[in-house]
Design a protein around this motif. Structure first.
Motif, PDB file in Angstrom:
ATOM      1  N   HIS A   1       0.861  -1.114   0.032  1.00 52.50           N
ATOM      2  CA  HIS A   1       0.052   0.191   0.224  1.00 52.50           C
ATOM      3  C   HIS A   1       0.947   1.384   0.016  1.00 52.50           C
ATOM      4  CE1 HIS A   1      -2.839  -2.622   2.167  1.00 52.50           C
ATOM      5  NE2 HIS A   1      -3.531  -2.693   1.063  1.00 52.50           N
ATOM      6  N   PRO A   2       0.338   2.305  -0.263  1.00 59.40           N
ATOM      7  CA  PRO A   2       1.127   3.700  -0.529  1.00 59.40           C
ATOM      8  C   PRO A   2       1.845   4.018   1.041  1.00 59.40           C
ATOM      9  CG  PRO A   2      -0.713   3.943  -1.745  1.00 59.40           C
ATOM     10  CD  PRO A   2      -0.900   2.448  -0.900  1.00 59.40           C
TER      11      PRO A   2
ATOM     12  N   THR B   1      -6.194   0.764   0.417  1.00 56.48           N
ATOM     13  CA  THR B   1      -5.930   2.091  -0.159  1.00 56.48           C
ATOM     14  C   THR B   1      -5.128   1.845  -1.442  1.00 56.48           C
ATOM     15  OG1 THR B   1      -3.639   2.031   0.939  1.00 56.48           O
ATOM     16  CG2 THR B   1      -5.676   3.396   2.321  1.00 56.48           C
TER      17      THR B   1
ATOM     18  N   ARG C   1      -2.562  -0.273  -4.375  1.00 55.62           N
ATOM     19  CA  ARG C   1      -1.256  -0.650  -4.390  1.00 55.62           C
ATOM     20  C   ARG C   1      -0.416   0.477  -4.865  1.00 55.62           C
ATOM     21  NH1 ARG C   1      -2.756  -6.199  -7.737  1.00 55.62           N
ATOM     22  NH2 ARG C   1      -3.538  -4.677  -9.010  1.00 55.62           N
ATOM     23  N   GLY C   2       0.692   0.915  -4.060  1.00 55.69           N
ATOM     24  CA  GLY C   2       1.451   1.873  -4.293  1.00 55.69           C
ATOM     25  C   GLY C   2       2.780   1.385  -5.047  1.00 55.69           C
ATOM     26  N   ARG C   3       3.427   0.055  -4.542  1.00 57.50           N
ATOM     27  CA  ARG C   3       4.694  -0.255  -5.484  1.00 57.50           C
ATOM     28  C   ARG C   3       4.431  -1.757  -5.011  1.00 57.50           C
ATOM     29  NH1 ARG C   3       9.135  -0.198  -1.045  1.00 57.50           N
ATOM     30  NH2 ARG C   3       7.767   0.053   0.832  1.00 57.50           N
TER      31      ARG C   3
END
Length: 75
Positions: free
Chosen positions: A11-12, A35, A37-39
């Motif tokens: 997540h971020p 929230t 997937r950020g990476r």
């Protein structure tokens, strides 16, 4: 040595996004409270290789390349 690469979603805020979180085809999270997937980080069982990425496909591709290279150069 056998090399196995896994790709983990984050997540971020840096917490792991569990594999059971489902997403729409446009990559919107469906799990309540997720929230997004950020990476992604690909990690090899050899313990000496990791590859961060903004996309899952790129991380997985780098993992495949690492396994091929590592199998050719076992040292």
């Amino acid at each position: 040595m056998s090399h196995k690469v896994t790709v983990t979603s984050y997540h971020p805020d840096g917490t792991v996004c569990p594999p059971d979180h489902k997403y729409t085809t446009s990559n919107r999270p469906l799990a309540e409270g997720c929230t997004g997937r950020g990476r992604f980080i690909a990690t090899c069982t050899c313990g000496t290789w990791t590859e961060p990425s903004a996309t899952k496909g790129y991380a997985a591709d780098m993992g495949r390349r690492h396994r091929i290279t590592a199998s050719r150069n076992p040292n």
